[in-house]
Design an enzyme around this catalytic site. Structure first.
Site, PDB file in Angstrom:
ATOM      1  N   ARG A 229       0.776  -1.380   0.044  1.00 20.61           N
ATOM      2  CA  ARG A 229       0.100  -0.053  -0.140  1.00 20.61           C
ATOM      3  C   ARG A 229       0.774   1.231   0.201  1.00 20.61           C
ATOM      4  O   ARG A 229       1.729   1.275   0.570  1.00 20.61           O
ATOM      5  CB  ARG A 229      -0.984  -0.008   1.209  1.00 20.61           C
ATOM      6  CG  ARG A 229      -2.032  -0.978   1.272  1.00 20.61           C
ATOM      7  CD  ARG A 229      -3.141  -0.635   0.270  1.00 20.61           C
ATOM      8  NE  ARG A 229      -4.185  -1.855   0.405  1.00 20.61           N
ATOM      9  CZ  ARG A 229      -4.056  -2.759  -0.487  1.00 20.61           C
ATOM     10  NH1 ARG A 229      -3.221  -3.257  -1.088  1.00 20.61           N
ATOM     11  NH2 ARG A 229      -5.307  -3.824  -0.390  1.00 20.61           N
ATOM     12  N   GLU A 258      -1.589   7.992  -6.098  1.00 18.48           N
ATOM     13  CA  GLU A 258      -1.334   7.350  -7.568  1.00 18.48           C
ATOM     14  C   GLU A 258      -2.240   7.872  -8.803  1.00 18.48           C
ATOM     15  O   GLU A 258      -3.239   8.501  -8.531  1.00 18.48           O
ATOM     16  CB  GLU A 258      -1.953   5.863  -7.559  1.00 18.48           C
ATOM     17  CG  GLU A 258      -1.118   5.113  -6.184  1.00 18.48           C
ATOM     18  CD  GLU A 258      -1.328   3.731  -6.158  1.00 18.48           C
ATOM     19  OE1 GLU A 258      -2.506   3.313  -6.606  1.00 18.48           O
ATOM     20  OE2 GLU A 258      -0.534   2.860  -5.418  1.00 18.48           O
ATOM     21  N   HIS A 283       0.630  -0.245 -10.059  1.00 20.17           N
ATOM     22  CA  HIS A 283      -0.156  -0.944  -9.228  1.00 20.17           C
ATOM     23  C   HIS A 283      -0.844  -2.535  -9.994  1.00 20.17           C
ATOM     24  O   HIS A 283      -2.040  -2.650 -10.380  1.00 20.17           O
ATOM     25  CB  HIS A 283      -1.426  -0.322  -8.929  1.00 20.17           C
ATOM     26  CG  HIS A 283      -2.300  -0.483  -7.631  1.00 20.17           C
ATOM     27  ND1 HIS A 283      -2.217   0.289  -6.689  1.00 20.17           N
ATOM     28  CD2 HIS A 283      -2.381  -1.651  -7.177  1.00 20.17           C
ATOM     29  CE1 HIS A 283      -2.880  -0.209  -5.854  1.00 20.17           C
ATOM     30  NE2 HIS A 283      -2.711  -1.535  -5.804  1.00 20.17           N
TER      31      HIS A 283
END
Length: 533
Positions: A229, A258, A283
């Site tokens: 994370r 992000e 990701h």
């Protein structure tokens, strides 16, 4: 049984469903049409785009199960589903192997400078001495978080002949022994590791847990991977540690903020991505064909199992509770969750036994759900995936924690009492107890002290020497930080000359304020607690 699927899952998942039910795949259905037809279905399967809100749930007259193909359930009104007795299921483990393998890939990439060498060669630069790397063989890797993904990473890195150490204060020794991993403190991990990889959830406790102070404890030349994370590492401190030569290279699959992953070109800036020894992937933790296939098949199995009345697996809400039972037990559910949430906010030693004792009128009810809420409150701060009232007992079992429930109908002073006894791995017992007055919660015992306080959003728990002037000192420190005291209760212990002080405040108490309190000679231990209500 009839099932509607509103978002894409694999054909194998659909085929599994068709063995047991009539299935309609309507991935382009409008909101209006879905509201119209949902009354005909026993289950709905979604991913993240379809909003399964209260309006949709209330129109689902036959709806028994809501399936989320993926981990989070942000797009599902779980409370509304619970009140209707509708089960909500998801698939938190579908991407476990994918995430573990991406971690290994990032580690190899930053050990051997693979992306940098590729881009250089692509541009005609074949000077290989520019990209001399290091081997994993013989190096020490520190794993922060030994949950499902961390355990898989540990087994795979052991095959590289690495010395594997791990920090996870919430996992029992048996987990470390089973994984063949040496248990260490966080400081020991930082000091000994050539590589560090992170596998913990982002919580208030873990937010920016790797910062400037932690980087100063690391070996010079350490390499770090974070595919868990964003925000667990302080990015500014990381940037400085790279520039100072403490960190040789970093592999990141996540950032604190992000970019939008469905946009091809966008204006996105992060100073870390300008550094040549930082490898970033957008990701990709769950982005494998196998993971998506696993998620599709898993959600199909979860939905059919739930439709058949099996109350196990990844159910994220209450199992088949009637609305009148829900209303009757709701205050006790919240009370039990608050009692459970107290432990890890004031203790660090892992637990091995949780006893939930019911006395009085509440002991005559079916309290299984209440016990699950106590376990949920206990586990929520420390687990790497969402814990629900249904999977809480399973998660506790995985951590080596025994759960015992007891009932005693006789009671003095209260109509009902919920008692939580927690025994840690050192044999020390911590006890809390509470009662309810309608919807109002009251904690009436706290670690051996008789008290009577209502849990609030921001609280300060102080164990102090029972001497004059302590209250004034505490008020002065909190005042210096602009914090007002809402309520205060003092419970002296005449046997040892100490007192327990419970303080409710109007805002969150910063760590600096707690540190200032703990420096006072009259304070034995001060601890800020939040989020109880």
């Amino acid at each position: 049984m009839k099932i509607i699927i509103t978002e894409k899952i694999s054909e194998n998942g659909i085929d599994y469903l068709k063995k047991y039910a009539d299935v309609d795949v309507k991935t382009n259905i409008s909101r209006e049409e879905l509201l119209e037809v949902i009354k005909d279905y026993d289950a709905i399967i979604v991913r993240s785009a379809t909003k399964v809100d209260r309006e949709l749930i209330e129109k689902g007259e036959k709806l028994k199960v809501i399936g989320r193909a993926g981990n989070g359930v942000d797009n599902i009104d779980v409370e509304a589903a619970t009140q209707r007795g509708i089960l909500v299921v998801n698939t938190p483990a579908g991407n476990t192997i994918a995430a573990a393998e991406l971690t290994i890939g990032l580690m190899l990439a930053i050990a051997r400078n693979i992306p940098q060498a590729y881009h250089a060669a692509l541009n005609g630069d074949f000077r290989r001495d520019r990209f001399k790397g290091v081997e994993l063989n013989g190096k020490t890797v520190g794993i922060i978080g030994l949950g499902r993904i961390g355990s898989l990473v540990a087994s795979r890195l052991a095959a590289f002949n690495m010395r594997v150490i791990a920090y996870d204060p919430y996992m029992p020794d048996e987990r470390f022994e089973k994984c063949g991993v040496k248990r260490v403190t966080l400081d020991e991990l930082l000091e000994q590791s050539d590589f560090i990889t992170i596998h913990i959830p982002k919580t208030e406790e873990t937010k920016k847990m790797i910062g400037e102070k932690e980087f100063k404890k690391m070996k010079k030349g350490v390499r770090i991977v974070n595919a868990a994370r964003g925000g667990i590492i302080d990015e500014k401190a990381l940037y400085n540690a790279i520039k100072e030569g403490i960190v040789a290279a970093v592999g990141l699959d996540v950032l604190e903020v992000e970019p939008k992953y469905n946009v091809e070109h966008q204006d996105f800036h992060n100073p870390l991505l300008e550094l040549s020894n930082v490898v970033f992937t957008p990701h990709l933790g769950a982005s494998t064909y196998e993971a998506q296939e696993n998620i599709s098949i898993a959600i199909a199995q979860e939905v059919i199992s739930a439709l058949n009345g099996n109350l196990y697996g990844n159910i994220v809400n209450l199992p088949g509770l009637k609305s009148d039972e829900f209303s009757q037990l709701k205050p006790y559910m919240k009370l039990a969750e608050v009692l459970g949430a107290l432990y890890y906010q004031i203790n660090e030693t892992p637990a091995k036994l949780i006893e939930v004792i019911y006395r009085g009128e509440v002991a005559k009810s079916n309290t299984e759900i209440v016990t699950l809420y106590a376990i949920k409150g206990f586990l929520k701060p420390i687990l790497e995936e969402d814990v629900s009232v249904v999977n809480a007992k399973l998660r506790a079992k995985e951590m080596g924690i025994e759960i015992v429930e007891g009932k005693i109908e006789e009671i003095d002073h209260y109509s009902s009492l919920v008692i939580l006894k927690i025994t840690d791995t050192n044999g020390k017992r911590t006890q809390f107890a509470g009662t309810t007055y309608g919807e109002e919660l009251r904690i009436v015992e706290y670690m051996g002290h008789k008290v009577n306080f209502e849990p609030t959003e921001y609280m300060l728990f102080v164990k102090n020497k029972d001497v004059p002037g302590v209250i004034g000192h505490i008020g002065n420190v909190l005042g210096d930080f602009g914090i007002n005291i809402s309520t205060m209760q003092v419970s002296p212990n005449k046997n040892d000359g100490t007192a327990l002080m419970l303080v409710s405040t109007d805002k969150e108490i910063p760590e600096e304020a707690v540190e200032s309190l703990n420096k006072l000679n009259s304070i034995i231990k001060a601890k800020a607690v939040k989020g109880l209500v």
